[in-house]
Scaffold this motif. Structure first.
Motif, PDB file in Angstrom:
ATOM      1  N   THR A 158      21.918  -2.567-119.209  1.00 42.34           N
ATOM      2  CA  THR A 158      21.531  -1.180-119.488  1.00 42.34           C
ATOM      3  C   THR A 158      20.098  -1.054-119.977  1.00 42.34           C
ATOM      4  OG1 THR A 158      22.158   0.821-120.739  1.00 42.34           O
ATOM      5  CG2 THR A 158      22.405  -1.296-121.865  1.00 42.34           C
ATOM      6  N   ASP A 159      19.499   0.092-119.632  1.00 40.50           N
ATOM      7  CA  ASP A 159      18.231   0.495-120.238  1.00 40.50           C
ATOM      8  C   ASP A 159      18.446   1.163-121.595  1.00 40.50           C
ATOM      9  OD1 ASP A 159      16.448  -0.213-118.096  1.00 40.50           O
ATOM     10  OD2 ASP A 159      17.086   1.568-117.014  1.00 40.50           O
ATOM     11  N   ARG A 160      19.648   1.737-121.789  1.00 39.08           N
ATOM     12  CA  ARG A 160      19.893   2.612-122.929  1.00 39.08           C
ATOM     13  C   ARG A 160      20.341   1.827-124.156  1.00 39.08           C
ATOM     14  NH1 ARG A 160      20.197   7.991-122.415  1.00 39.08           N
ATOM     15  NH2 ARG A 160      19.763   7.776-124.638  1.00 39.08           N
ATOM     16  N   VAL A 161      19.431   0.998-124.649  1.00 42.84           N
ATOM     17  CA  VAL A 161      19.748   0.250-125.844  1.00 42.84           C
ATOM     18  C   VAL A 161      19.857   1.169-127.057  1.00 42.84           C
ATOM     19  CG1 VAL A 161      18.663  -1.834-124.935  1.00 42.84           C
ATOM     20  CG2 VAL A 161      17.318  -0.268-126.356  1.00 42.84           C
ATOM     21  N   ASP A 162      19.340   2.379-126.919  1.00 44.52           N
ATOM     22  CA  ASP A 162      19.454   3.368-127.986  1.00 44.52           C
ATOM     23  C   ASP A 162      20.760   4.147-127.924  1.00 44.52           C
ATOM     24  OD1 ASP A 162      18.598   4.432-125.550  1.00 44.52           O
ATOM     25  OD2 ASP A 162      17.647   6.165-126.503  1.00 44.52           O
ATOM     26  N   LEU A 163      21.488   4.069-126.804  1.00 51.75           N
ATOM     27  CA  LEU A 163      22.724   4.837-126.614  1.00 51.75           C
ATOM     28  C   LEU A 163      23.953   3.976-126.805  1.00 51.75           C
ATOM     29  CD1 LEU A 163      24.284   7.393-125.702  1.00 51.75           C
ATOM     30  CD2 LEU A 163      23.902   6.651-123.331  1.00 51.75           C
ATOM     31  N   PHE A 164      23.948   2.779-126.269  1.00 51.02           N
ATOM     32  CA  PHE A 164      25.126   1.928-126.302  1.00 51.02           C
ATOM     33  C   PHE A 164      24.986   0.879-127.400  1.00 51.02           C
ATOM     34  CE2 PHE A 164      24.915   3.064-121.697  1.00 51.02           C
ATOM     35  CZ  PHE A 164      26.034   3.900-121.691  1.00 51.02           C
ATOM     36  N   SER A 165      25.970   0.818-128.294  1.00 53.50           N
ATOM     37  CA  SER A 165      25.987  -0.236-129.302  1.00 53.50           C
ATOM     38  C   SER A 165      26.594  -1.477-128.698  1.00 53.50           C
ATOM     39  CB  SER A 165      26.816   0.217-130.513  1.00 53.50           C
ATOM     40  OG  SER A 165      27.013  -0.886-131.390  1.00 53.50           O
ATOM     41  N   PRO A 166      25.908  -2.617-128.811  1.00 47.17           N
ATOM     42  CA  PRO A 166      26.449  -3.843-128.226  1.00 47.17           C
ATOM     43  C   PRO A 166      27.535  -4.495-129.077  1.00 47.17           C
ATOM     44  CG  PRO A 166      24.367  -4.309-129.279  1.00 47.17           C
ATOM     45  CD  PRO A 166      24.576  -2.826-129.412  1.00 47.17           C
ATOM     46  N   HIS A 201       2.789   2.135-120.648  1.00 47.01           N
ATOM     47  CA  HIS A 201       3.989   2.702-121.262  1.00 47.01           C
ATOM     48  C   HIS A 201       3.622   3.712-122.342  1.00 47.01           C
ATOM     49  CE1 HIS A 201       7.366   2.859-124.123  1.00 47.01           C
ATOM     50  NE2 HIS A 201       8.133   2.639-123.059  1.00 47.01           N
ATOM     51  N   SER A 202       2.760   3.301-123.264  1.00 46.23           N
ATOM     52  CA  SER A 202       2.323   4.175-124.356  1.00 46.23           C
ATOM     53  C   SER A 202       1.214   3.476-125.125  1.00 46.23           C
ATOM     54  CB  SER A 202       3.486   4.506-125.298  1.00 46.23           C
ATOM     55  OG  SER A 202       4.039   3.330-125.854  1.00 46.23           O
ATOM     56  N   LEU A 254      12.389   1.846-123.538  1.00 37.70           N
ATOM     57  CA  LEU A 254      11.843   2.159-124.852  1.00 37.70           C
ATOM     58  C   LEU A 254      10.547   1.417-125.146  1.00 37.70           C
ATOM     59  CD1 LEU A 254      15.010   2.275-127.140  1.00 37.70           C
ATOM     60  CD2 LEU A 254      13.910   4.129-125.862  1.00 37.70           C
ATOM     61  N   ALA A 255      10.261   0.390-124.370  1.00 41.03           N
ATOM     62  CA  ALA A 255       9.055  -0.429-124.559  1.00 41.03           C
ATOM     63  C   ALA A 255       8.622  -0.914-123.181  1.00 41.03           C
ATOM     64  CB  ALA A 255       9.352  -1.597-125.493  1.00 41.03           C
ATOM     65  N   PRO A 256       7.399  -1.406-123.049  1.00 42.29           N
ATOM     66  CA  PRO A 256       6.953  -1.896-121.738  1.00 42.29           C
ATOM     67  C   PRO A 256       7.813  -3.072-121.282  1.00 42.29           C
ATOM     68  CG  PRO A 256       5.356  -2.446-123.459  1.00 42.29           C
ATOM     69  CD  PRO A 256       6.327  -1.504-124.058  1.00 42.29           C
ATOM     70  N   GLU A 257       8.437  -2.909-120.131  1.00 40.95           N
ATOM     71  CA  GLU A 257       9.411  -3.876-119.621  1.00 40.95           C
ATOM     72  C   GLU A 257       8.832  -5.278-119.480  1.00 40.95           C
ATOM     73  OE1 GLU A 257       9.264  -3.427-114.872  1.00 40.95           O
ATOM     74  OE2 GLU A 257       9.907  -1.606-115.914  1.00 40.95           O
ATOM     75  N   PHE A 297      11.588  -7.273-125.861  1.00 41.22           N
ATOM     76  CA  PHE A 297      12.727  -8.090-126.279  1.00 41.22           C
ATOM     77  C   PHE A 297      12.929  -8.000-127.789  1.00 41.22           C
ATOM     78  CE2 PHE A 297      11.201  -9.853-122.276  1.00 41.22           C
ATOM     79  CZ  PHE A 297      12.349  -9.752-121.519  1.00 41.22           C
ATOM     80  N   ARG A 298      11.850  -7.936-128.525  1.00 42.82           N
ATOM     81  CA  ARG A 298      11.985  -7.775-129.977  1.00 42.82           C
ATOM     82  C   ARG A 298      12.618  -6.435-130.317  1.00 42.82           C
ATOM     83  NH1 ARG A 298       6.484 -10.036-129.861  1.00 42.82           N
ATOM     84  NH2 ARG A 298       6.612 -12.225-130.470  1.00 42.82           N
ATOM     85  N   LEU A 299      12.240  -5.381-129.587  1.00 46.87           N
ATOM     86  CA  LEU A 299      12.812  -4.065-129.847  1.00 46.87           C
ATOM     87  C   LEU A 299      14.284  -4.039-129.467  1.00 46.87           C
ATOM     88  CD1 LEU A 299      12.319  -1.206-130.826  1.00 46.87           C
ATOM     89  CD2 LEU A 299      11.604  -0.586-128.513  1.00 46.87           C
ATOM     90  N   GLY A 300      14.634  -4.671-128.350  1.00 47.47           N
ATOM     91  CA  GLY A 300      16.042  -4.753-127.988  1.00 47.47           C
ATOM     92  C   GLY A 300      16.857  -5.465-129.055  1.00 47.47           C
TER      93      GLY A 300
END
Length: 260
Positions: free
Chosen positions: A251-259, A89-90, A22-25, A31-34
């Protein structure tokens, strides 16, 4: 005889390189977005600059994730810090710099986050990078805080970290299981890797998620180590790992899996 499992203070869910894709690795923006997605443990990749500064980058070379060229470890940190590590990334992340490991560690400490540092040495720098990562984190991480987990595919790097700061927990990364010895018997997949991890004093094994099965989980747990997986981006894979009783999912899918 099984070895009792020691306490494991880390959350199950770990954000890969900050926020996955979701952001440049490996940038502080990632890390802030995660963290905004609720993650409280982060995986990152650390290597040494030519002047001995630890910085975050996965690849040996710069081309994929920066506007630089060539071997990243051949440059001093001053030159690395001038590179753009976000525009690939964008446009929203254009100008994001390559951070130092110390900067990420300070961010995690300030916010109560947990950290998994993969020691990702430039080829030939395995021992030096392992020593440097362990020395830095042992020096700046408070003794009362949950320590960072140090992992690597390179046994030499883990051995150097062990010699430098044995109190920091370590984990062996494995992408392909070593061939079992004929003397190991049936169901011995992973036995050689378990022995390597034990020799290095590891607290965990971090495997390509497809390698885990019930027998290997039992073998690793029975040896007193935890079972972690990378990189898990599908619900079916995560459910399988939970059912197997594994302990951590990267995981990469921080938007899919709730921690939570």
């Amino acid at each position: 005889m099984n070895t009792p499992l020691p306490p494991w203070p880390y959350p199950r869910w770990i954000a890969h390189r900050g926020a996955g894709k979701l952001a440049p690795e490996n940038t502080l923006a990632a890390f802030r977005l995660g963290a905004q997605h609720g993650y409280r443990m982060f995986e990152c990749d650390a290597k040494l600059s030519s002047d001995g500064v630890l910085f975050l980058l996965h690849d040996a070379t710069l081309e994929r994730t920066t506007d630089g060229q060539g071997l990243a470890g051949a440059l001093p940190m001053g030159a690395l810090a001038q590179l753009d590590a976000g525009r690939w990334h964008s446009r929203a992340f254009a100008g994001e710099p390559i951070p130092t490991l110390q900067a990420l560690a300070r961010y995690c400490l300030a916010n109560g986050h947990h950290l998994n540092v993969e020691i990702k040495p430039t080829p030939g720098q395995e021992e030096a990078t392992g020593r440097a990562v362990a020395e830095l984190l042992a020096r700046i991480w408070p003794a009362a805080a949950v320590p960072p987990l140090l992992t690597s595919f390179k046994p030499e790097a883990l051995a150097a970290a062990q010699a430098t700061a044995p109190e920091l927990p370590r984990g062996l990364l494995v992408d392909r299981l070593a061939d079992a010895s004929p003397n190991d018997g049936a169901g011995a997949a992973g036995a050689a890797d378990v022995q390597t991890a034990l020799r290095l004093g590891c607290r965990a094994m971090v495997l390509n998620h497809a390698l885990w099965d019930a027998a290997l989980v039992a073998r690793v747990h029975g040896s007193g180590m935890r079972c972690l997986s990378y990189t898990v981006n599908d619900e079916w894979a995560a459910e399988r790992l939970v059912q197997l009783g594994t302990d951590g999912i990267i995981t990469d899918r921080v938007d899919l899996f709730s921690p939570a």
